[in-house]
Design an enzyme around this catalytic site. Structure first.
Site, PDB file in Angstrom:
ATOM      1  N   THR A 164     -16.399  -1.240   5.532  1.00  0.00           N
ATOM      2  CA  THR A 164     -14.729  -0.606   5.506  1.00  0.00           C
ATOM      3  C   THR A 164     -14.674   0.862   5.872  1.00  0.00           C
ATOM      4  OG1 THR A 164     -14.597  -0.492   3.248  1.00  0.00           O
ATOM      5  CG2 THR A 164     -14.060  -2.503   4.132  1.00  0.00           C
ATOM      6  N   ASP A 198       0.903  -1.173  -0.156  1.00  0.00           N
ATOM      7  CA  ASP A 198       0.140   0.033  -0.085  1.00  0.00           C
ATOM      8  C   ASP A 198       1.027   0.977  -0.016  1.00  0.00           C
ATOM      9  OD1 ASP A 198      -2.229   1.587   0.290  1.00  0.00           O
ATOM     10  OD2 ASP A 198      -3.173   0.322   1.586  1.00  0.00           O
ATOM     11  N   ASP A 241       2.921   1.715  -5.314  1.00  0.00           N
ATOM     12  CA  ASP A 241       2.038   2.129  -6.386  1.00  0.00           C
ATOM     13  C   ASP A 241       1.417   1.334  -7.411  1.00  0.00           C
ATOM     14  OD1 ASP A 241       0.554   4.012  -8.126  1.00  0.00           O
ATOM     15  OD2 ASP A 241       2.054   5.155  -8.568  1.00  0.00           O
ATOM     16  N   VAL A 242       0.009   1.138  -7.013  1.00  0.00           N
ATOM     17  CA  VAL A 242      -0.319  -0.369  -8.074  1.00  0.00           C
ATOM     18  C   VAL A 242      -0.276   0.095  -9.426  1.00  0.00           C
ATOM     19  CG1 VAL A 242      -1.191  -1.599  -5.995  1.00  0.00           C
ATOM     20  CG2 VAL A 242      -2.668   0.062  -7.285  1.00  0.00           C
ATOM     21  N   TYR A 265     -16.137   3.912 -10.443  1.00  0.00           N
ATOM     22  CA  TYR A 265     -16.303   2.619  -9.676  1.00  0.00           C
ATOM     23  C   TYR A 265     -16.714   1.484 -10.463  1.00  0.00           C
ATOM     24  CZ  TYR A 265     -15.714  -0.396  -5.295  1.00  0.00           C
ATOM     25  OH  TYR A 265     -15.391  -1.231  -4.420  1.00  0.00           O
ATOM     26  N   LYS A 325     -15.034  -1.561 -12.204  1.00  0.00           N
ATOM     27  CA  LYS A 325     -15.152  -3.031 -11.526  1.00  0.00           C
ATOM     28  C   LYS A 325     -15.507  -3.984 -12.590  1.00  0.00           C
ATOM     29  CE  LYS A 325     -13.587  -2.273  -7.317  1.00  0.00           C
ATOM     30  NZ  LYS A 325     -12.237  -3.044  -6.821  1.00  0.00           N
TER      31      LYS A 325
END
Length: 271
Positions: free
Chosen positions: A200, A40, A68-69, A165, A169
């Site tokens: 979350t 992360d 950093d993905v 989002y 997805k």
């Protein structure tokens, strides 16, 4: 080593914030005997979380890497460091995700690209970076390598106030299916988990944004309304969701690929 994931090496992205699904997955994997690399952005919170996870793990079974993905170079570094530390990569969990809550009218193209980069492009980059090591997993485990994408119920539910989002997805869902077909002959399984309303920090912030947009009067009413879409009428928590990730990473799921596990309280029955 004992446990359903004994001896396996797993990378879990987006695992630096307390109370999120990534941290719950790390905790479950460590309990089941895996060696885990959590990644992360490095923040004060991620330092606290990673220290707690390290204390809960056997010696040398856990590492935290700043990540950093969306960066190919950073992914190459994470894959190389994981393989060097633990001898390979058997499980990749693409869990990192972000949201910008707006519809088309109030979104910019840059907004959409930012969300797509983290929620979709990173799945491609990460899977490609880890592929050489995932190919070798079958030499250690009969079920071979496992890629698990956290995609949310947003992948099959339209939204007029959260376009980036939901679109990202949904795209990840097709990427999962395509990768499952491509990698099957390599003995790499690719599956997705689609959590429903899981409380979350990111979801709580999202519900607060929905309130600001006028979609719901309060966060509590937003939670109750969305949870009420399913027959169980309840929300989930990250620990519930982590069980699905344990199963898909385990040898119990060696014949499971291209699967979409709807961990959503059957909200998906409406679509």
């Amino acid at each position: 080593m004992a446990g359903r994931l004994g001896g396996k090496v797993a990378i879990v992205t987006g695992a630096g914030r307390d109370g999120n699904i990534g941290v719950a997955i790390c905790e479950a994997y460590l309990r089941e005997g895996a060696r885990v690399v959590a990644t992360d952005f490095r923040t004060a919170e991620s330092e606290v979380v990673s220290a707690r996870l390290a204390r809960s793990a056997p010696a040398e079974h856990f590492r935290f890497l700043t990540h950093d993905v969306t960066s190919e170079a950073n992914w190459a570094q994470v894959a190389a460091e994981t393989a060097a530390a633990f001898g390979g990569i058997d499980v990749l969990v693409n869990n990192a995700g972000i949201a910008i809550h707006a519809g088309i009218e109030h979104s910019s193209l840059d907004d959409l690209r930012k969300v797509m980069a983290v929620n979709h492009d990173a799945l491609f980059i990460g899977t490609k970076a880890c592929l050489p090591e995932l190919k070798r997993s079958v030499q250690r485990f009969p079920g071979g390598g496992s890629v698990i994408n956290n995609l949310s119920m947003a992948s099959y539910m339209p939204s007029g106030i959260n376009i980036g989002y939901h679109v990202s997805k949904a795209a990840g869902r097709m990427l999962t299916l395509c990768a499952a077909v491509e990698f099957g002959p390599m003995k790499i399984r690719v599956n997705s988990v689609h959590p429903g309303l899981t409380m979350t920090p990111l979801i709580r912030e999202g519900l607060a944004d929905y309130v600001k947009l006028g979609a719901y009067p309060t966060v509590e009413e937003a939670e109750a309304s969305i949870a009420g879409m399913g027959p169980l009428g309840i929300s989930s928590d990250p620990e519930d969701t982590a069980h699905a990730f344990v199963y898909l990473a385990s040898e119990e799921a060696r014949f499971v690929t291209g699967a979409s596990i709807y961990h959503d309280g059957a909200i998906g029955q409406r679509y």
